[in-house]
Design a protein around this motif. Structure first.
Motif, PDB file in Angstrom:
ATOM      1  N   LYS A  83     -17.717  13.978  36.472  1.00  0.00           N
ATOM      2  CA  LYS A  83     -16.444  13.435  36.131  1.00  0.00           C
ATOM      3  C   LYS A  83     -15.427  14.320  35.742  1.00  0.00           C
ATOM      4  CE  LYS A  83     -17.806   8.522  35.379  1.00  0.00           C
ATOM      5  NZ  LYS A  83     -16.847   7.590  35.190  1.00  0.00           N
ATOM      6  N   PRO A  84     -14.236  14.141  36.096  1.00  0.00           N
ATOM      7  CA  PRO A  84     -13.233  15.086  35.672  1.00  0.00           C
ATOM      8  C   PRO A  84     -13.080  15.372  34.253  1.00  0.00           C
ATOM      9  CG  PRO A  84     -12.118  13.301  37.237  1.00  0.00           C
ATOM     10  CD  PRO A  84     -13.721  13.026  36.989  1.00  0.00           C
ATOM     11  N   VAL A 125     -14.906  20.389  37.134  1.00  0.00           N
ATOM     12  CA  VAL A 125     -14.172  19.892  38.465  1.00  0.00           C
ATOM     13  C   VAL A 125     -13.357  21.168  38.960  1.00  0.00           C
ATOM     14  CG1 VAL A 125     -14.429  17.511  38.765  1.00  0.00           C
ATOM     15  CG2 VAL A 125     -12.678  18.803  37.446  1.00  0.00           C
ATOM     16  N   VAL A 181     -19.439  19.330  42.817  1.00  0.00           N
ATOM     17  CA  VAL A 181     -19.003  20.831  42.444  1.00  0.00           C
ATOM     18  C   VAL A 181     -19.960  21.755  42.670  1.00  0.00           C
ATOM     19  CG1 VAL A 181     -17.847  22.197  40.695  1.00  0.00           C
ATOM     20  CG2 VAL A 181     -17.387  19.771  40.762  1.00  0.00           C
ATOM     21  N   TYR A 213      -8.314  13.280  38.682  1.00  0.00           N
ATOM     22  CA  TYR A 213      -8.222  14.713  38.849  1.00  0.00           C
ATOM     23  C   TYR A 213      -7.790  14.948  40.367  1.00  0.00           C
ATOM     24  CZ  TYR A 213      -8.816  19.776  38.934  1.00  0.00           C
ATOM     25  OH  TYR A 213      -9.100  21.169  39.035  1.00  0.00           O
ATOM     26  N   GLN A 219     -17.126  14.005  41.108  1.00  0.00           N
ATOM     27  CA  GLN A 219     -16.905  14.912  42.223  1.00  0.00           C
ATOM     28  C   GLN A 219     -18.162  15.894  42.330  1.00  0.00           C
ATOM     29  OE1 GLN A 219     -12.857  16.408  42.222  1.00  0.00           O
ATOM     30  NE2 GLN A 219     -11.919  14.528  41.562  1.00  0.00           N
ATOM     31  N   ASP A 250     -15.031  24.482  40.918  1.00  0.00           N
ATOM     32  CA  ASP A 250     -15.766  24.331  42.311  1.00  0.00           C
ATOM     33  C   ASP A 250     -15.439  25.743  43.083  1.00  0.00           C
ATOM     34  OD1 ASP A 250     -17.060  23.379  44.125  1.00  0.00           O
ATOM     35  OD2 ASP A 250     -15.270  22.455  45.331  1.00  0.00           O
TER      36      ASP A 250
END
Ligand code: FAD
Ligand code: SF4
Ligand code: FES
Ligand code: FES
Lengths: 337, 173
Positions: free
Chosen positions: B33-34, B80, B19, A8, B17, B83
């Motif tokens: 995870k995305p 994601v 967030v 992403y 990621q 955020d």
């Protein structure tokens, strides 16, 4: 629940999004509202390795340009479009079309760009239960079109279901498309290829940036109708969008634009019906004749359980009614001037 | 590329990621995870199970939450992508133990039977009332078109929204 992993990336500007697409190649897809792409990813109809998200890009509200045209950012959410005073006042047909899409949640999320660039749909392709018979059809690189087994491998009868596209075609909108080499302009009709296998003509690293609609002429009226079974949260059975311009006598048609959605692999024009209207006096018989011609030349595909016969009858009736709407609006508008 | 192609799937491993989400007024940091959707993050990582997941394809509205004030289906929202955003869920409607006027009206008008659709209905109706404090029946129907209920037949729900907006007298004095 999406079962496969993907990367992403967020683009801060449209140029950056295009540069990322160019770098990532075929395996990347743009993500706007995600209301079309994510369900397709969930069903594994699309399995991009990377999503390039457009959510960080600033979106300009719809605005009037110096020449009176209205420019709409492709990232404009359908709910914002529907609520924008400028659109309600100057392009009510577009507000009506945006309001016809999905549910309020879908409209709060979905963008006008994503609506135009949505995938085509077919009951077989979009089924989503694991227990159903679902080997890949032609659109997914398979060996057969199961609902229409006599079709050759270059024919896919999936249908473009956008409600907004027919309205924009009737409004003769133009598009601003950003690619790695810069910006190009195209008429909205050129966005659609007419093939269900690959419905759009956009290149792999191209992004739809904005939609522009020229100012409405005098003695002009519109009609819009989306047919559904339930009247809410549904893809269309058919969509009719028409625009009529009258001569100063208020009876003769100067120009007609008819666009039909949710009946073929692309939103359609109806050239025969339009030529029956242009230059003639618009009496009820003429409108019926044009609607009948429009339904015949559309040659609708059977889709979502509706037969061709049913859809032809539906088009005959609703095309006539939307033409009547457009005519009475064009006349009212004349009275107002 | 199909689900039966493990090699291609393995190549798609994506890192998690971090967030930051403001959930019902409280900042939370989660690693996702995305591919994780907002409803999964809210239920499994934040631990608020009021928000329901059912169709996970945008058609039932059970997962509706307010994201920066907009009613969205959290099953089609990637965590994601949220955020720095504010998320309001059904848990955020109450003030401690005290139910909101809308929730009280739902109870009073029989707008809840099995209750599975209720959190989504409440969030859609909350979004409507914040935008339009005195909606008529038709406006309420339109605003709730993306929330399916298999039990109540909808009339109780619409009555409850009308009552919560002060347009009908409470049923019980
Ligand atoms: C329950 C439900 C009901 C729906 N009902 C309707 C309906 O009644 N009518 C209707 O028309 N649609 C309907 N849709 C489809 C969809 O939600 C809408 O068409 C919506 O407008 C899509 O916009 P999006 O921003 O969410 O697109 P996304 O899902 O983000 O994108 C769709 C596609 O367009 C591409 N794309 C997005 N933006 C751009 C851009 N700027 N340039 C180039 N490519 C781009 C993406 O890569 C993707 O392939 C429905 C969807 C759901 C889930
Ligand atoms: S019409 Fe197209 S999408 Fe539908 S099954 Fe046939 S090939 Fe597949
Ligand atoms: S679970 Fe999200 S709309 Fe049904
Ligand atoms: S109360 Fe059971 S689904 Fe609505």
């Amino acid at each position: 629940m999406i079962l496969f992993d993907f990367g992403y990336e967020r683009a801060a500007t449209a140029e950056e999004a295009v540069a990322r697409l160019a770098r990532l190649g075929d395996d990347a897809r743009l993500l706007a509202g995600g209301t079309d792409l994510l369900p397709n990813m969930r069903a594994e109809l699309a399995m991009p390795a990377t999503l390039v998200s457009l959510e960080g890009i600033a979106c300009e509200p719809p605005r009037a340009l110096a020449d009176g045209s209205i420019r709409i950012d492709a990232l404009t959410r359908l709910a914002d479009l529907e609520r924008a005073p400028l659109i309600a006042e100057r392009l009510p047909m577009l507000a009506a079309a945006a309001r016809a899409v999905g549910s309020h949640q879908i409209r709060e999320m979905g963008t006008i760009g994503g609506n135009l660039c949505q995938e085509t749909r077919c009951l077989y392709l979009n089924q989503r239960h694991d227990y159903q018979f679902a080997p890949p059809c032609f659109k997914r690189g398979g060996e057969c079109c199961y609902p229409f087994p006599r079709n050759k491998s270059d024919v896919c009868w999936s249908v473009h279901m956008s409600d907004v596209a027919p309205a924009l075609i009737a409004l003769d909108a133009s598009l601003e498309i950003l690619g790695a080499g810069g910006t190009r302009r195209a008429g909205i009709e050129d966005l659609f290829s007419g093939s269900g296998l690959r419905p759009l003509t956009l290149g792999p690293a191209e992004l739809l940036r904005s939609v522009t609609v020229a100012p409405r002429p005098a003695r002009w009226g519109w009609g819009f109708h989306k047919s559904t079974v339930r009247g809410g949260l549904e893809y269309g059975m058919s969509v009719c969008a028409v625009a009529l311009r009258l001569e100063p006598d208020g009876r003769t048609c100067a120009e007609a634009r008819i666009a039909l959605g949710a009946v073929r692999e692309r939103p359609l024009r109806s050239p025969k019906a339009e030529s029956l209207l242009a230059g003639s006096v618009l009496d009820p018989a003429r409108l019926t004749q044009a609607a009948t011609a429009g339904a015949a030349e559309a040659n609708p595909l059977p889709h979502h359980g509706f037969t061709k016969r049913h859809l032809s009858d539906n088009l005959k009736i609703y095309l006539r009614r939307t033409l009547e709407q457009a005519l009475s609006r064009a006349r009212e508008e004349e009275g107002a001037c | 590329m199909l689900r039966s192609d493990p090699q291609a799937r393995a190549a798609l491993k994506a890192p998690a990621q971090v967030v930051s989400l403001r959930v019902n007024g409280e900042w939370r940091e989660i690693a996702v995870k995305p591919r994780v959707t907002l409803v999964e993050a809210i239920r499994d990582l934040v631990g608020l199970t009021g928000t329901k997941a059912s169709c996970e394809s945008g058609t039932c509205g059970a997962c509706t939450v307010l994201l920066d004030g907009r009613p969205v289906v959290s099953c089609l929202t990637l965590a994601v992508a949220c955020d720095g955003m504010e998320v309001r869920t059904v848990e955020g409607l109450t003030d401690g133990e005290k139910l909101s006027a809308l929730q009280e009206a739902f109870l009073e008008y029989g707008a809840v039977q099995c209750g599975f659709c209720t959190p989504g209905m409440l969030m859609s109706a909350t979004a409507l009332l914040e935008r339009d404090p005195k909606p008529d029946r038709e406006t309420i129907n339109k605003a709730l078109e993306g929330n399916l209920c298999r039990c109540t037949g909808y009339n109780g729900i619409v009555d409850a929204v009308l009552a919560a907006s002060g347009q009908t007298r409470p049923r019980k004095e």
